[in-house]
Design an enzyme around this catalytic site. Sequence first.
Site, mmCIF file in Angstrom:
data_model
loop_
_atom_site.group_PDB
_atom_site.id
_atom_site.type_symbol
_atom_site.label_atom_id
_atom_site.label_comp_id
_atom_site.label_asym_id
_atom_site.label_seq_id
_atom_site.Cartn_x
_atom_site.Cartn_y
_atom_site.Cartn_z
ATOM 1 N N LYS A 111 29.251 54.537 127.459
ATOM 2 C CA LYS A 111 27.981 54.918 126.814
ATOM 3 C C LYS A 111 28.058 56.259 126.098
ATOM 4 C CE LYS A 111 25.263 51.538 128.766
ATOM 5 N NZ LYS A 111 24.020 50.890 129.009
ATOM 6 N N LYS A 192 31.149 42.211 127.850
ATOM 7 C CA LYS A 192 30.058 41.580 128.616
ATOM 8 C C LYS A 192 28.814 41.408 127.742
ATOM 9 C CE LYS A 192 27.155 45.166 130.533
ATOM 10 N NZ LYS A 192 26.061 45.402 131.396
ATOM 11 N N LYS A 195 22.105 43.671 126.790
ATOM 12 C CA LYS A 195 20.928 43.772 125.927
ATOM 13 C C LYS A 195 21.064 44.898 124.925
ATOM 14 C CE LYS A 195 18.592 45.626 129.962
ATOM 15 N NZ LYS A 195 17.809 45.218 131.091
HETATM 16 P P1 ATP Z 1 22.930 47.449 129.200
HETATM 17 O O1 ATP Z 1 24.099 46.606 128.867
HETATM 18 O O2 ATP Z 1 22.113 47.877 128.044
HETATM 19 O O3 ATP Z 1 23.259 48.566 130.146
HETATM 20 P P2 ATP Z 1 22.224 45.296 130.820
HETATM 21 O O4 ATP Z 1 21.942 44.120 129.992
HETATM 22 O O5 ATP Z 1 23.535 45.440 131.504
HETATM 23 O O6 ATP Z 1 21.914 46.570 130.003
HETATM 24 P P3 ATP Z 1 20.855 46.236 133.219
HETATM 25 O O7 ATP Z 1 19.442 46.542 133.423
HETATM 26 O O8 ATP Z 1 21.778 47.399 133.104
HETATM 27 O O9 ATP Z 1 21.065 45.353 131.925
HETATM 28 O O10 ATP Z 1 21.373 45.254 134.371
HETATM 29 C C1 ATP Z 1 20.574 44.548 135.286
HETATM 30 C C2 ATP Z 1 21.449 43.649 136.139
HETATM 31 O O11 ATP Z 1 22.052 42.636 135.333
HETATM 32 C C3 ATP Z 1 22.615 44.384 136.815
HETATM 33 O O12 ATP Z 1 22.750 43.908 138.142
HETATM 34 C C4 ATP Z 1 23.818 43.991 135.997
HETATM 35 O O13 ATP Z 1 25.005 44.008 136.758
HETATM 36 C C5 ATP Z 1 23.449 42.577 135.592
HETATM 37 N N1 ATP Z 1 24.112 42.190 134.344
HETATM 38 C C6 ATP Z 1 23.942 42.760 133.127
HETATM 39 N N2 ATP Z 1 24.709 42.157 132.194
HETATM 40 C C7 ATP Z 1 25.397 41.176 132.841
HETATM 41 C C8 ATP Z 1 26.345 40.190 132.433
HETATM 42 N N3 ATP Z 1 26.746 40.103 131.171
HETATM 43 N N4 ATP Z 1 26.821 39.341 133.359
HETATM 44 C C9 ATP Z 1 26.409 39.406 134.651
HETATM 45 N N5 ATP Z 1 25.534 40.310 135.099
HETATM 46 C C10 ATP Z 1 25.015 41.189 134.219
#
Ligand code: ATP
Length: 326
Positions: A111, A192, A195
Amino acid sequence: MTRVFSGIQPTGDLQLGNYLGAVRHWVEVQETADAIFCVVDLHALTFAQDPALFRAATIRKATELMAAGLDPDRCTIFVQSHVPAHAELAWLMECTAAFGELRRMTQFKEKSEGQDSVSAGVFAYPCLMAADILLYDTDEVPVGEDQRQHLELTRDLALRWNSRYGDTFVIPKPVIAGVAARVMDLQEPTAKMSKSRPNPQGRIDALDPPAEITRKIKRAVTDADGEVRYDRAAKPGVSNLLELLAVARNVSPQSAADHYSQYGPLKTDTAEAVVELLRPFQERFAALSGDPGYVREVLAKGAGKATAIAETVLRRARESIGLVPR
Ligand code: ATP
Ligand code: LTN
């Protein structure tokens, strides 16, 4: 009863990775554990937010969690900033963590890389996350694979504190699902799904209309060898599709692969399975978004329940580190 805690940031719409890697397991675990789920708005402030949009996003995230199946009668749902103990314990955690161990965090590196300016919050982020977890005497933390390193740090901080100041915190353990713990980007299957990635074509939002879900899956990047086989290293795109199909059908990705010899039918069936998987979520979201007052009520009640637990643990922490009782 096992205490379970997890969190999700309010910014960005709920995407399929969040749902499969985390939220789906939260819905299951609320049946058997004392489960607490938090919309971590303070974490999202590590990047500047538009105040009005941010406020709306927090309510929307709580609505999405309830639409996904979190039931306020079976678990506690609240907003992090409504319980000030999180910010207070976070400071104590910042004073427990070493600069070097925070600098090694992969999420911090990702980040902050290539940014002109990064807030101090991005660096301290894992300390606030440790505070979230430790404040609830948490036994288990269901998260996606990307959070494993933060969980390890949380354990290290709790163990360090306990050995310096005496037994204060429960040592939590991560619970990371086998299949779909790391859903990959459809356009760039070595990254991965997230969002905050700029290209929305690689991501399925849980509220995407069925036609859009289908289109995104049909255009998913695969590879040139044409063989349907589950092999995450050699065939990341195809393996990602197989995982999506497998969780939707409740089978293993290997056995899902046995039914296909071509990418076209695999994509068609995966799209159909994902659309069906998300349908109940989409219907409940439509119903709940008509009633924001109800969501706010749930959050107020949740904050009350969370505060009662967090204050007790915070008192224990304040006492053990030598702060004068207030
Ligand atoms: P960002 O990528 O912007 O940090 P994010 O989409 O990862 O956001 P978070 O709020 O950080 O969202 O994550 C919420 C939950 O979703 C966490 O437990 C994280 O591990 C899980 N998660 C996020 N993206 C994935 C993914 N691609 N596959 C599986 N689990 C995920
Ligand atoms: N860092 C996590 C969100 C998060 C969290 C938590 C998860 C904040 N606090 C406590 C589990 C427990 C993320 O970025 N997904």
